[in-house]
Design an enzyme around this catalytic site. Structure first.
Site, PDB file in Angstrom:
ATOM      1  CE  LYS A  95      -4.072  -2.223   2.140  1.00  0.00           C
ATOM      2  NZ  LYS A  95      -4.528  -2.617   3.409  1.00  0.00           N
ATOM      3  CG  ASP A 102     -10.374   0.152   5.295  1.00  0.00           C
ATOM      4  OD1 ASP A 102     -10.058  -0.322   4.099  1.00  0.00           O
ATOM      5  OD2 ASP A 102      -9.635  -0.485   6.126  1.00  0.00           O
ATOM      6  CD  GLN A 144      -3.590  -4.341   6.615  1.00  0.00           C
ATOM      7  OE1 GLN A 144      -3.698  -3.549   5.770  1.00  0.00           O
ATOM      8  NE2 GLN A 144      -4.274  -5.438   6.258  1.00  0.00           N
TER       9      GLN A 144
END
Ligand code: NAD
Length: 280
Positions: free
Chosen positions: A50, A117, A94
């Site tokens: 990422k 997200d 995460q």
């Protein structure tokens, strides 16, 4: 008929190039902060990928690594500091998190305007009510792949297999927003094969190797396989029996190389979207 294979790597690359071109026109670098707790090996790899992709697209990207023993209160303090930091446009914590930290508490603590997200209840509610907001990355990737395949979604019969908050539900809502006629199937669905056979679009998001057989696929249907599973031989396989589906489907995503590459590209898309919304 042999299905056209939808190349997720290529679609993701094109999306990343569009994002990089747009970022290059801005007077600032959109800020992405990833928080990783502990050393889960898969998370270490995901987060590194990422970070690299974000930097390559011109983002101001950084990762904060916290020790495995971090408490929930400590992590929430980190999240709140990122919420308050004007240079930060997108926050990603995460998952999975160590057992002492409740995932829900972390999701609820992220500023919805920085929730790249798309999991905060406010963004989930916006999606459910058809209002604009930040949408979960993998479902957004599914919609990009349908567009890349040239599949007409409006009015189409779509079956989504799997009803998770992360994938199945938001995919179904995005399809509904795009005017598909959507059926949500799940572990209690009585005749999954029959539901699939009626569908012009099949989205499989279950996590069971080759659950969806070739003869469940209608001639010419578009098949998007979100599942990532290890086959008996150790190789990655999807939720769809790819070789069986290939002669029947109109278009199909492979595993790997289909939905997988889209997730990071959509994360960057969300970060850019969040930056533009916050900074005008
Ligand atoms: P999950 O376990 O949270 O949800 C699975 C869903 O499948 C549940 O709603 C369940 O009802 C349904 N299900 C289980 N058994 C079933 C059956 N026999 N028939 C019909 N439905 C059944 O999983 P998830 O987080 O939604 O992920 C699904 C898959 O997608 C996994 O393989 C995961 O690894 C993969 N995934 C891929 C990406 C990506 O970037 N490509 C991202 C997220 C998830």
């Amino acid at each position: 008929m042999t299905a056209r294979i939808i190349d997720g790597k290529q679609v993701a690359e094109a999306l990343r190039a569009r994002i990089a071109a747009q970022v290059a026109t801005l007077a600032y670098k959109p800020g992405l902060r990833v928080v990783r707790v502990g050393e889960d090996p898969a998370s270490v790899v995901y987060v590194r990928n990422k970070d690299r992709a974000a930097a390559a697209c011109g983002f101001d990207s950084a990762t904060q690594v916290l020790p495995e023993a971090t408490t929930e209160a400590e992590l929430l303090r980190v999240v709140r500091a990122l919420n308050d930091d004007p240079a930060v446009d997108g926050i990603l914590v995460q998952f999975p998190l160590p057992g002492q930290i409740r995932q829900e508490a972390v999701i609820n603590a992220i500023d919805p305007a920085k929730d790249i997200d798309g999991l905060h209840p406010l963004n989930a509610g916006r999606l459910a009510s058809g209002a604009p907001g930040l949408v979960p990355c993998t479902p957004q990737g599914v919609m990009h792949l349908l567009a890349a395949a040239g599949t007409s979604v409006q009015g189409a019969r779509a079956v989504v297999i799997g009803r998770s908050v992360l994938v199945g539900r938001p995919v179904a809502q995005l399809l509904l927003a795009a005017d598909a006629t959507v059926t949500m199937a799940h572990s209690r669905t009585r005749d999954l094969a029959a539901e699939c056979r009626r569908a012009e679009i099949v989205i499989a998001a279950v996590g069971r190797a080759e659950l969806v057989r070739g003869d469940w696929i209608a001639e010419g249907a578009t098949v998007i396989d979100v599942g990532i599973n290890r086959g008996a031989d150790g190789k990655l396989v999807g939720d769809v029996a790819f070789a069986e589906a290939l002669p029947r489907a109109g278009a199909i995503t492979p595993v790997p190389g289909g939905v997988g590459p889209m997730t990071i590209a959509c994360l960057l898309e969300n970060t850019l979207k969040a930056a533009l919304a916050r900074r005008g």
